[in-house]
Design a protein around this motif. Structure first.
Motif, PDB file in Angstrom:
ATOM      1  N   VAL A 159      57.026 -12.936 -56.149  1.00  0.00           N
ATOM      2  CA  VAL A 159      55.629 -12.918 -55.725  1.00  0.00           C
ATOM      3  C   VAL A 159      55.080 -14.342 -55.826  1.00  0.00           C
ATOM      4  O   VAL A 159      55.754 -15.265 -56.297  1.00  0.00           O
ATOM      5  CB  VAL A 159      54.782 -11.961 -56.586  1.00  0.00           C
ATOM      6  N   SER A 160      53.823 -14.477 -55.418  1.00  0.00           N
ATOM      7  CA  SER A 160      53.114 -15.746 -55.535  1.00  0.00           C
ATOM      8  C   SER A 160      51.827 -15.506 -56.309  1.00  0.00           C
ATOM      9  O   SER A 160      50.987 -14.688 -55.897  1.00  0.00           O
ATOM     10  CB  SER A 160      52.803 -16.316 -54.150  1.00  0.00           C
ATOM     11  N   GLN A 171      63.012  -1.065 -56.837  1.00  0.00           N
ATOM     12  CA  GLN A 171      63.484  -0.837 -55.475  1.00  0.00           C
ATOM     13  C   GLN A 171      63.039   0.535 -54.966  1.00  0.00           C
ATOM     14  O   GLN A 171      63.140   1.532 -55.675  1.00  0.00           O
ATOM     15  CB  GLN A 171      65.011  -0.941 -55.422  1.00  0.00           C
ATOM     16  N   TRP A 172      62.557   0.548 -53.748  1.00  0.00           N
ATOM     17  CA  TRP A 172      62.173   1.803 -53.102  1.00  0.00           C
ATOM     18  C   TRP A 172      63.423   2.499 -52.557  1.00  0.00           C
ATOM     19  O   TRP A 172      64.402   1.841 -52.203  1.00  0.00           O
ATOM     20  CB  TRP A 172      61.193   1.545 -51.962  1.00  0.00           C
ATOM     21  N   ASN A 179      60.765  -3.145 -49.916  1.00  0.00           N
ATOM     22  CA  ASN A 179      61.343  -3.993 -50.951  1.00  0.00           C
ATOM     23  C   ASN A 179      61.143  -5.476 -50.686  1.00  0.00           C
ATOM     24  O   ASN A 179      61.404  -6.307 -51.564  1.00  0.00           O
ATOM     25  CB  ASN A 179      62.847  -3.710 -51.091  1.00  0.00           C
ATOM     26  N   ALA A 180      60.681  -5.823 -49.478  1.00  0.00           N
ATOM     27  CA  ALA A 180      60.454  -7.232 -49.172  1.00  0.00           C
ATOM     28  C   ALA A 180      59.233  -7.785 -49.898  1.00  0.00           C
ATOM     29  O   ALA A 180      59.092  -9.006 -50.033  1.00  0.00           O
ATOM     30  CB  ALA A 180      60.298  -7.427 -47.663  1.00  0.00           C
ATOM     31  N   ASN A 181      58.348  -6.911 -50.379  1.00  0.00           N
ATOM     32  CA  ASN A 181      57.122  -7.327 -51.066  1.00  0.00           C
ATOM     33  C   ASN A 181      57.287  -7.081 -52.565  1.00  0.00           C
ATOM     34  O   ASN A 181      57.552  -5.951 -52.995  1.00  0.00           O
ATOM     35  CB  ASN A 181      55.917  -6.548 -50.522  1.00  0.00           C
ATOM     36  N   PHE A 225      56.533  -3.621 -57.703  1.00  0.00           N
ATOM     37  CA  PHE A 225      55.850  -3.332 -58.963  1.00  0.00           C
ATOM     38  C   PHE A 225      55.240  -1.931 -58.947  1.00  0.00           C
ATOM     39  O   PHE A 225      55.288  -1.206 -59.948  1.00  0.00           O
ATOM     40  CB  PHE A 225      54.771  -4.383 -59.206  1.00  0.00           C
ATOM     41  N   VAL A 226      54.689  -1.530 -57.794  1.00  0.00           N
ATOM     42  CA  VAL A 226      54.134  -0.173 -57.665  1.00  0.00           C
ATOM     43  C   VAL A 226      55.238   0.870 -57.810  1.00  0.00           C
ATOM     44  O   VAL A 226      55.075   1.894 -58.502  1.00  0.00           O
ATOM     45  CB  VAL A 226      53.408  -0.028 -56.315  1.00  0.00           C
TER      46      VAL A 226
END
Length: 429
Positions: A109-110, A272-273, A281-283, A288-289
């Motif tokens: 993340v940023s 991982q979803w 999974n790219a976000n 985190f959710v």
């Protein structure tokens, strides 16, 4: 050095401090939330409302309880070891928060323009850090029970030590399969290794043993024997009050979150979803959710068990750990080595792994349901003639009742002449 380790090494000091504060806030918030959630879910199971007064829908009840504990009188027993009595809750709480540092909550993340990973530190031995923290936490329980200057907290503390040692062995053995297939002790590497498939299906017996052992490791129902109120008053923290008692409570719930997060990391792919939603999974924030959803699933299992199962007897509890979980884990590890050797020789392992997993899961269920061998009551010799309750809830046979009545009648006939001035019952008649 992996991408995760490189990003964590480049974190500035302000970002590291921000992560530390965030981890502490997550631990405290989840503790307050879990207490209210547990009371509401158990209340719904028992067809009652649960907390519904303080705050909207009663959701601020645990916050009010925490503030009340902070302003309560801090009572210390006269026979307590004051220094150890004070430091014991701290020893229980700090390792619970330290274990959070190696858990990967999400991907890259940023934060305020600084690229990083939702993890405080990625150690090459991250799994061992979590196991070590869970081992150190029991020292606070043992020292708290010993320093209280009372026999009942000491007895509960000794129970807790035996319980944690027993179930930590099964917990550690259940992780061996994950380490063998991921090839690393790093929690981030274990999550990355599950990108092609979660270990919950591949290592199902390890998952079952881990879930059972983590309930025993955290002293939760039906394994909450150190806090057996029916036998030991309040357990190892009977003599504690105010913030010291709150720290023990905080450590218990933080440990619940820690082992639930570890189960998510080791067996459910971390953040991982699953396949239909794998594009998320790219976000890193969406990971985190997903991590929170999986963690709350395990936390709900803790609540579900408390509202469903009765407390086990201590001998049943120790038998489950030493005679079922540990041997089953050892057999499963040998099976994993056999499968990997079979795979290296060029054979197909999918059907072999599924068959072995189903067989071991059935073995666990059968071993758990088989009752203990009971010693017949007639073979047990009592140490004295004093009347005692039936052993192991066994009903005495009619012959023992008759024998006891004869003994009581003989004793009455022996005592009666002295009460009647040396004249027996027949002479009186």
């Amino acid at each position: 050095m992996t991408r995760t380790q490189q990003l964590l090494a480049d974190d500035p000091l302000w970002l590291v401090l921000l992560k530390v504060v965030a981890l502490f806030a997550i631990g405290v918030f989840l503790t307050l939330f879990m207490i209210v959630l547990e009371r509401k879910v158990v209340g719904r199971m028992q067809q009652r409302p649960g907390p519904n007064r303080t705050g909207p829908g009663g959701w601020l009840q645990s916050l009010a309880d925490g503030l009340k504990l902070a302003f309560k009188e801090d009572i210390m027993p006269a026979m307590a070891d004051k220094k150890v009595f004070f430091i014991a809750p701290v020893i229980s709480t700090i390792p619970a928060f330290v274990a959070f540092s190696v858990i990967p909550f999400g991907g890259e993340v940023s934060i305020f323009g600084e690229p990083t990973v939702l993890q405080l530190v990625d150690l090459p031995v991250g799994v061992l850090v979590v196991l070590a923290c869970s081992s150190i936490g029991v020292y606070g329980i043992v020292l708290g029970g010993w320093a209280s200057g009372s026999p009942y907290p000491l007895l509960a503390a000794l129970r807790s030590a035996a319980q944690v040692i027993s179930y930590e062995i099964a917990l550690g053995l259940s992780i061996v399969g994950v380490i063998l297939y991921s090839g690393s002790l790093s929690t981030a590497d274990i999550v990355s290794a599950q990108s092609s498939g979660w270990y919950v299906g591949l290592l199902l017996p390890s998952f079952v043993v881990f879930v059972i052992a983590m309930v025993g490791e955290t002293n939760r129902a039906p394994f909450d024997l150190p806090e057996a109120e029916s036998e030991l008053v309040g357990g190892f923290h009977t003599e504690y009050s105010s913030l010291k008692f709150a720290l023990f409570f905080l450590a218990e719930y933080v440990n619940m979150v820690t082992v639930s997060a570890m189960a998510t990391t080791l067996f459910l792919g971390g953040g991982q979803w699953p396949w239909p939603l794998s594009f998320l999974n790219a976000n890193g924030w969406l990971q985190f959710v997903a991590f929170l959803i999986k963690t709350f699933l395990f936390l709900f299992v803790f609540i579900w068990l408390r509202g469903t199962l009765p407390r086990m007897r201590y001998d049943q509890f120790m038998r489950l750990g030493w005679k079922v979980l540990v041997p089953a884990s050892l057999v499963w590890i040998l099976a994993i080595f056999a499968v990997r050797a079979f795979r290296s020789s060029g054979g197909s392992t999918a059907s072999l792994m599924i068959g072995i997993g189903i067989a071991l899961a059935a073995l666990l269920v059968v071993a758990f349901l088989v009752p203990d061998r009971k010693v017949p009551t007639e073979q047990v010799e009592l140490a004295s003639d004093y009347p005692v309750p039936p052993l192991d809830l066994a009903v005495p046979s009619p012959s023992r009742h008759k024998l006891r009545r004869r003994e009581v009648k003989a004793a009455d006939d022996t005592r009666e002449p002295a009460l009647t001035g040396g004249v027996s019952r027949k002479e009186n008649e």
